[in-house]
Every structure is written in structure tokens, then in C-alpha cells.
Design a protein around this motif. Structure first.
Motif, PDB file in Angstrom:
ATOM      1  N   GLU A   1       0.829  -1.202   0.000  1.00  0.00           N
ATOM      2  CA  GLU A   1       0.000   0.000   0.000  1.00  0.00           C
ATOM      3  C   GLU A   1       0.865   1.255   0.000  1.00  0.00           C
ATOM      4  O   GLU A   1       0.615   2.193  -0.764  1.00  0.00           O
ATOM      5  CB  GLU A   1      -0.919  -0.005   1.226  1.00  0.00           C
ATOM      6  N   ASP A   2       1.885   1.265   0.831  1.00  0.00           N
ATOM      7  CA  ASP A   2       2.680   2.484   1.030  1.00  0.00           C
ATOM      8  C   ASP A   2       3.310   2.993  -0.260  1.00  0.00           C
ATOM      9  O   ASP A   2       3.302   4.200  -0.533  1.00  0.00           O
ATOM     10  CB  ASP A   2       3.777   2.232   2.071  1.00  0.00           C
ATOM     11  N   VAL A   3       3.874   2.077  -1.049  1.00  0.00           N
ATOM     12  CA  VAL A   3       4.585   2.537  -2.252  1.00  0.00           C
ATOM     13  C   VAL A   3       3.617   3.114  -3.278  1.00  0.00           C
ATOM     14  O   VAL A   3       3.949   4.077  -3.990  1.00  0.00           O
ATOM     15  CB  VAL A   3       5.425   1.397  -2.881  1.00  0.00           C
ATOM     16  N   MET A   4       2.411   2.562  -3.351  1.00  0.00           N
ATOM     17  CA  MET A   4       1.421   3.074  -4.298  1.00  0.00           C
ATOM     18  C   MET A   4       0.866   4.413  -3.830  1.00  0.00           C
ATOM     19  O   MET A   4       0.646   5.335  -4.632  1.00  0.00           O
ATOM     20  CB  MET A   4       0.296   2.051  -4.472  1.00  0.00           C
ATOM     21  N   VAL A   5       0.617   4.531  -2.518  1.00  0.00           N
ATOM     22  CA  VAL A   5       0.133   5.796  -1.970  1.00  0.00           C
ATOM     23  C   VAL A   5       1.162   6.892  -2.205  1.00  0.00           C
ATOM     24  O   VAL A   5       0.829   8.014  -2.612  1.00  0.00           O
ATOM     25  CB  VAL A   5      -0.190   5.654  -0.472  1.00  0.00           C
ATOM     26  N   ALA A   6       2.434   6.583  -1.957  1.00  0.00           N
ATOM     27  CA  ALA A   6       3.491   7.572  -2.165  1.00  0.00           C
ATOM     28  C   ALA A   6       3.533   8.034  -3.623  1.00  0.00           C
ATOM     29  O   ALA A   6       3.607   9.244  -3.913  1.00  0.00           O
ATOM     30  CB  ALA A   6       4.838   6.993  -1.746  1.00  0.00           C
ATOM     31  N   ARG A   7       3.470   7.080  -4.542  1.00  0.00           N
ATOM     32  CA  ARG A   7       3.489   7.456  -5.961  1.00  0.00           C
ATOM     33  C   ARG A   7       2.329   8.370  -6.312  1.00  0.00           C
ATOM     34  O   ARG A   7       2.499   9.424  -6.950  1.00  0.00           O
ATOM     35  CB  ARG A   7       3.427   6.194  -6.836  1.00  0.00           C
ATOM     36  N   ASP A   8       1.116   8.001  -5.885  1.00  0.00           N
ATOM     37  CA  ASP A   8      -0.052   8.760  -6.312  1.00  0.00           C
ATOM     38  C   ASP A   8      -0.173  10.098  -5.594  1.00  0.00           C
ATOM     39  O   ASP A   8      -0.744  11.046  -6.136  1.00  0.00           O
ATOM     40  CB  ASP A   8      -1.308   7.908  -6.146  1.00  0.00           C
ATOM     41  N   CYS A   9       0.390  10.206  -4.395  1.00  0.00           N
ATOM     42  CA  CYS A   9       0.457  11.513  -3.742  1.00  0.00           C
ATOM     43  C   CYS A   9       1.384  12.450  -4.519  1.00  0.00           C
ATOM     44  O   CYS A   9       1.079  13.637  -4.707  1.00  0.00           O
ATOM     45  CB  CYS A   9       0.930  11.364  -2.296  1.00  0.00           C
ATOM     46  N   ILE A  10       2.500  11.928  -4.967  1.00  0.00           N
ATOM     47  CA  ILE A  10       3.437  12.731  -5.774  1.00  0.00           C
ATOM     48  C   ILE A  10       2.776  13.171  -7.080  1.00  0.00           C
ATOM     49  O   ILE A  10       2.873  14.332  -7.496  1.00  0.00           O
ATOM     50  CB  ILE A  10       4.722  11.930  -6.052  1.00  0.00           C
ATOM     51  N   LEU A  11       2.066  12.249  -7.726  1.00  0.00           N
ATOM     52  CA  LEU A  11       1.401  12.583  -8.983  1.00  0.00           C
ATOM     53  C   LEU A  11       0.233  13.542  -8.767  1.00  0.00           C
ATOM     54  O   LEU A  11      -0.067  14.376  -9.629  1.00  0.00           O
ATOM     55  CB  LEU A  11       0.933  11.310  -9.685  1.00  0.00           C
ATOM     56  N   ALA A  12      -0.423  13.452  -7.622  1.00  0.00           N
ATOM     57  CA  ALA A  12      -1.486  14.403  -7.296  1.00  0.00           C
ATOM     58  C   ALA A  12      -0.922  15.809  -7.142  1.00  0.00           C
ATOM     59  O   ALA A  12      -1.537  16.799  -7.573  1.00  0.00           O
ATOM     60  CB  ALA A  12      -2.201  13.970  -6.015  1.00  0.00           C
ATOM     61  N   LEU A  13       0.251  15.905  -6.527  1.00  0.00           N
ATOM     62  CA  LEU A  13       0.914  17.204  -6.416  1.00  0.00           C
ATOM     63  C   LEU A  13       1.262  17.766  -7.790  1.00  0.00           C
ATOM     64  O   LEU A  13       1.109  18.969  -8.043  1.00  0.00           O
ATOM     65  CB  LEU A  13       2.182  17.071  -5.573  1.00  0.00           C
ATOM     66  N   LYS A  14       1.703  16.897  -8.677  1.00  0.00           N
ATOM     67  CA  LYS A  14       2.077  17.348 -10.024  1.00  0.00           C
ATOM     68  C   LYS A  14       0.872  17.819 -10.828  1.00  0.00           C
ATOM     69  O   LYS A  14       0.902  18.875 -11.467  1.00  0.00           O
ATOM     70  CB  LYS A  14       2.786  16.214 -10.780  1.00  0.00           C
ATOM     71  N   THR A  15      -0.206  17.036 -10.817  1.00  0.00           N
ATOM     72  CA  THR A  15      -1.336  17.300 -11.710  1.00  0.00           C
ATOM     73  C   THR A  15      -2.382  18.241 -11.121  1.00  0.00           C
ATOM     74  O   THR A  15      -3.202  18.782 -11.860  1.00  0.00           O
ATOM     75  CB  THR A  15      -2.046  15.982 -12.074  1.00  0.00           C
ATOM     76  N   LYS A  16      -2.380  18.407  -9.793  1.00  0.00           N
ATOM     77  CA  LYS A  16      -3.395  19.208  -9.078  1.00  0.00           C
ATOM     78  C   LYS A  16      -4.791  18.603  -9.191  1.00  0.00           C
ATOM     79  O   LYS A  16      -5.798  19.270  -8.957  1.00  0.00           O
ATOM     80  CB  LYS A  16      -3.427  20.662  -9.589  1.00  0.00           C
ATOM     81  N   ALA A  17      -4.878  17.324  -9.524  1.00  0.00           N
ATOM     82  CA  ALA A  17      -6.175  16.647  -9.599  1.00  0.00           C
ATOM     83  C   ALA A  17      -6.732  16.405  -8.202  1.00  0.00           C
ATOM     84  O   ALA A  17      -5.992  16.375  -7.211  1.00  0.00           O
ATOM     85  CB  ALA A  17      -6.022  15.324 -10.333  1.00  0.00           C
ATOM     86  N   ARG A  18      -8.053  16.238  -8.131  1.00  0.00           N
ATOM     87  CA  ARG A  18      -8.700  15.850  -6.874  1.00  0.00           C
ATOM     88  C   ARG A  18      -8.643  14.330  -6.775  1.00  0.00           C
ATOM     89  O   ARG A  18      -9.326  13.610  -7.493  1.00  0.00           O
ATOM     90  CB  ARG A  18     -10.143  16.336  -6.828  1.00  0.00           C
ATOM     91  N   VAL A  19      -7.801  13.842  -5.873  1.00  0.00           N
ATOM     92  CA  VAL A  19      -7.499  12.419  -5.772  1.00  0.00           C
ATOM     93  C   VAL A  19      -8.033  11.874  -4.458  1.00  0.00           C
ATOM     94  O   VAL A  19      -7.868  12.490  -3.401  1.00  0.00           O
ATOM     95  CB  VAL A  19      -5.966  12.198  -5.867  1.00  0.00           C
ATOM     96  N   ASN A  20      -8.659  10.707  -4.553  1.00  0.00           N
ATOM     97  CA  ASN A  20      -9.170  10.030  -3.359  1.00  0.00           C
ATOM     98  C   ASN A  20      -8.397   8.732  -3.155  1.00  0.00           C
ATOM     99  O   ASN A  20      -8.394   7.862  -4.025  1.00  0.00           O
ATOM    100  CB  ASN A  20     -10.663   9.735  -3.525  1.00  0.00           C
ATOM    101  N   ILE A  21      -7.744   8.612  -2.004  1.00  0.00           N
ATOM    102  CA  ILE A  21      -7.031   7.386  -1.654  1.00  0.00           C
ATOM    103  C   ILE A  21      -8.010   6.488  -0.906  1.00  0.00           C
ATOM    104  O   ILE A  21      -8.477   6.828   0.185  1.00  0.00           O
ATOM    105  CB  ILE A  21      -5.793   7.673  -0.777  1.00  0.00           C
ATOM    106  N   GLN A  22      -8.314   5.347  -1.475  1.00  0.00           N
ATOM    107  CA  GLN A  22      -9.377   4.496  -0.937  1.00  0.00           C
ATOM    108  C   GLN A  22      -8.871   3.613   0.202  1.00  0.00           C
ATOM    109  O   GLN A  22      -7.713   3.212   0.246  1.00  0.00           O
ATOM    110  CB  GLN A  22      -9.967   3.641  -2.061  1.00  0.00           C
TER     111      GLN A  22
END
Length: 429
Positions: A209-230
Motif C-alpha cells: 500500500e505504502d509505495v502506491m500511496v506515495a506514488r499517487d500523492c506525488i502525482l497528485a501534487l504534479k497534476t493538481k487533480a482531486r485524488v481520493n485514496i481508498q
């Protein structure tokens, strides 16, 4: 017209908390105040001693329709939701066929219109949930999809994730992610740790879980998308999300009641009814999730309602599917394990079950104010009850037989009573 008298109104958005009356005219709240009297009132509901809150919103349910309706369907799932105080649910896309085309989205929406509550549909991010080719996101939004998720399947290709986030940003819809790297999962549904070792099983590493959350948090910062971590399960993931939010990422995060109420040790007692993805983790992870709820790092409580038949759950730990039902126990679990234990007050709990989910999906629900849709739930915060039966078609829950505190008495959706365990208090004029 319906008049709700003497209830303790709690509206998490405005922080309003007072004993008052609510007058409902058709689908909307006409008036809020003390001593309301109208000549055309049809029903009077005495809500003395009850909390009246916005109808609950669950952003993460599996109604198994189409494709697996022996487990649940849109009507049975909606009835279970109403019993739990929910007036709006968001269905996940892992149906059969997958909700990756306009026809399936329209089917879910149309069936939802026949149900007693508001049923919304997400579309898959990738065609067939394969994580390689994006769906027509704009077309599916126009068809009625309120957001996008491949829930149940992680998207391993970071380039696909970036593209999807950028489109979701343009469309102003959320994109939600199931965060588990399958390369770090040896046996899904059980934490890799002392309990899996005791049972002679290999499990799912928290790092999956941790490695995927870290990746998608970084990508959320880049894209400014509204991201929901389930369905966050790992304490380390809570820390990563907290850091990303402090950096300015537009991130929402969910916790399920089972992840804040139970630990991996539940597998010993409940067997496959404690098998879910991501799995129950350690006592320390549970406390980290609660801390995340306290400081609003995790700002949504969602059930991940996942019905399965008894026959499927009796296949043994390796073969049994992951997931449990949760709509009928969610509010009570929040009251029992969070409010009564002093971690959250009732307004904070309701915020994570009403207005925050509404904001994630750009919904007008989740509020109590004059002119708003009359989606409401009345509940007794102190009533103790034992979980002994379900309206859902399925009964795969580790909470069967548990005594919980806080019971839904009445649910109204669009001004219509859709669940009633409170008959003696309703006077028909």
C-alpha cells in the motif's frame, strides 16, 4: 408536509447544533426553527432525544449489479443503505461487464432511480480494469458518471495514472485509487505479520500500500487533480498522505469502519469474514488511522460494502473472496469506536460521513438548511443494540453478534421516509 419536532439538529457544514423543528415540504426543507406550525402538515415526527443529521453519504459501495446479483443488487443494496442511515451511495465500477462504457453507466443510473435512495455511478479509469488504456472519460462523465476508479485493481502504469489525473482535473471530477502493489502481496486479504505466520500463510505487506500511496500523492501534487485514496490501512500511508496534503495536494482519503475498529487478530476469530483488501493491519496501524481521522488527514469514512455469498466465504482462506458488508453497521461502529472512545465528537464523525463525501463528488447533499433537499437521518446516539440480521442479501460481516451503540431510527430521502424503526413517534394528521 412533514414536521420533525424537538430533534437535535447537527449540520456539520455550518456547525449548527441545536434542538429545533424542521418542516419538510415535498422534497425540500422549507423551514427550520422553534414552534413551527402550519395548517397543511400531514405527519408530525417527535424526534425528542434523537439526533437529526444530513443523510449519510457512502462514496465506496459494491452493489454487484450488473453481473453478480446473487450477492447484492441495486435495490437490495439501497434498502440496506437506508437502514444504515445512508441516502446517497457511489457505486464502484468493477461490475460484470465492467462499468467502462456508457451503456453500463446508464443501466446503473436507471436502476438506481427505482431504489429508495440516491444511487450514483463511477466509471472505470481503464478499459476492462486492465490499467493500460484509458476509457473515454469525458464521454462517460457526460453519460452520468460522477467520478472514476479502477477500485479492486491497482493501476501499475504511472503514465496512465498521470494522463487520467490530468483529464479528471479538466473534467472537475475526482479520481479514486485502490493502492496495493500485487508484487508485494503473497496472499491477499491478510496482513503479512504475526497472525499470517501463526496460520502458516504468506500475507500482504503494508509496503504494498505504502509505495502506491506515495506514488499517487506525488502525482497528485504534479497534476493538481482531486485524488481520493481508498480504504487506507497502513499507518505509514497515513503519514505519507498527511505530508502530501501539507504540501498542497488536493487529496481526500477514506477509512473503513473495519480498519478503525479491528486488527489482524480478528482473522483468528472471524476467519474469512475478516478477510478484505487491503487487510486488517496491526494495533499500531489502527491507532494511526484513528489519529488520521482526528487530524483530518483522513476526511471520509466509507464502508467498502462488499457482499459475498456464504458459500463463497466458506471456501477456506486461500479461495474465499475478500470483503465484508458494512452499510448497516457503519454509523454505529463510528459512534462505538470513535465517539464513545473520545477520539471524535459526533459532529466530526458526521462531517466525515456527510459533507466531506459530498464535497469530494460535487454534490448538493450532505447539508441541513432551508431550501436544501430533505435527505435526513434520525438516530439515537445512546441506544445499544446487537447486530443480528441484515437487509442486505449477504451477511459476510465480522460484527454479527457485536453489541454496538447508536441506532438509526428513521431515514428520509428527498422528503420521503425510506426506513422506519420509529413508528410510535409519527402522528398522521
Amino acid at each position: 408536509m412533514i414536521l420533525i419536532k424537538n430533534g437535535r439538529l447537527i449540520d456539520p457544514e455550518s456547525k449548527r447544533d441545536e434542538v429545533t423543528d424542521i418542516l419538510i415540504d415535498g422534497k425540500t426543507i422549507k423551514k427550520i426553527g422553534n414552534g413551527i406550525s402550519e395548517p397543511s402538515i400531514d405527519k408530525v415526527i417527535d424526534a425528542s432525544g434523537m439526533i437529526v443529521s444530513p443523510g449519510l453519504i457512502d462514496v465506496h459501495v459494491h452493489f454487484r449489479d450488473p453481473g453478480f446479483t446473487y450477492k447484492e443488487d441495486i435495490l437490495s443494496g439501497s434498502k440496506a443503505a437506508a437502514k444504515g442511515g445512508f441516502t446517497t451511495v457511489v457505486c464502484m465500477a468493477n461490475t460484470n461487464p465492467v462499468a467502462d462504457n456508457e451503456g453500463i453507466i446508464q443501466y446503473i443510473i436507471n436502476e438506481g432511480k427505482k431504489s429508495p435512495i440516491n444511487v450514483l455511478a463511477t466509471a472505470a479509469v481503464s478499459i476492462g480494469l486492465k490499467g493500460t488504456e484509458l476509457v473515454d472519460m469525458e464521454g462517460l462523465k457526460n453519460a452520468g458518471a460522477v467520478g472514476f476508479t479502477d477500485d479492486g485493481m491497482p493501476i501499475m502504469n504511472a503514465a496512465v495514472v498521470i494522463d487520467a489525473m490530468e483529464i479528471a482535473k479538466i473534467l472537475n471530477v475526482p479520481i479514486s485509487f485502490h493502492e496495493e502493489d500485487p508484487n508485494l502481496i503473497y496472499n491477499p486479504g491478510i496482513n503479512e505479520g504475526k497472525i499470517s505466520e501463526k496460520l502458516g500463510l504468506k500475507g500482504a505487506l503494508k509496503e504494498a500500500e505504502d509505495v502506491m500511496v506515495a506514488r499517487d500523492c506525488i502525482l497528485a501534487l504534479k497534476t493538481k487533480a482531486r485524488v481520493n485514496i481508498q480504504h487506507v490501512s497502513s499507518g505509514q500511508s497515513v503519514d505519507i498522505i498527511r505530508h502530501a496534503k501539507l504540501k498542497g495536494a488536493d487529496i481526500y482519503a477514506e477509512a473503513t469502519p473495519h480498519h478503525f475498529a479491528l486488527t489482524e487478530e480478528a482473522v483468528i476469530k472471524y476467519g474469512t469474514n475478516a478477510k478484505m483488501n487491503p487487510p486488517l493491519r496491526t494495533h499500531e496501524d489502527r491507532l494511526s488511522i484513528i489519529k488520521g481521522l482526528e487530524d483530518n488527514t483522513i476526511n471520509i469514512i466509507a464502508t467498502d460494502h462488499a457482499p459475498h455469498s456464504n458459500e463463497e466465504k466458506e471456501r477456506g482462506f486461500y479461495k474465499a473472496p475478500s470483503g465484508i458488508i458494512g452499510l448497516e453497521t457503519s454509523l454505529a461502529l463510528g459512534i462505538t469506536y470513535l465517539v464513545k472512545e473520545g477520539y471524535l465528537d459526533i459532529t466530526e464523525l458526521l462531517e466525515k460521513m456527510t459533507i466531506n463525501p459530498a464535497k469530494l463528488y460535487n454534490l448538493e447533499m450532505g447539508r441541513i438548511k432551508e431550501g436544501a433537499i430533505a435527505d435526513l437521518v434520525l438516530f439515537d446516539i445512546d441506544e445499544r443494540w446487537t447486530v443480528d440480521n441484515f437487509i442486505s442479501k449477504s451477511s459476510n460481516s465480522p460484527f454479527l453478534g457485536h453489541e454496538l451503540q447508536g441506532r438509526v431510527k428513521l431515514t428520509l430521502c428527498g422528503g420521503r421516509i425510506v426506513y422506519n424503526d420509529y413508528q410510535s413517534t409519527i402522528n398522521y394528521i
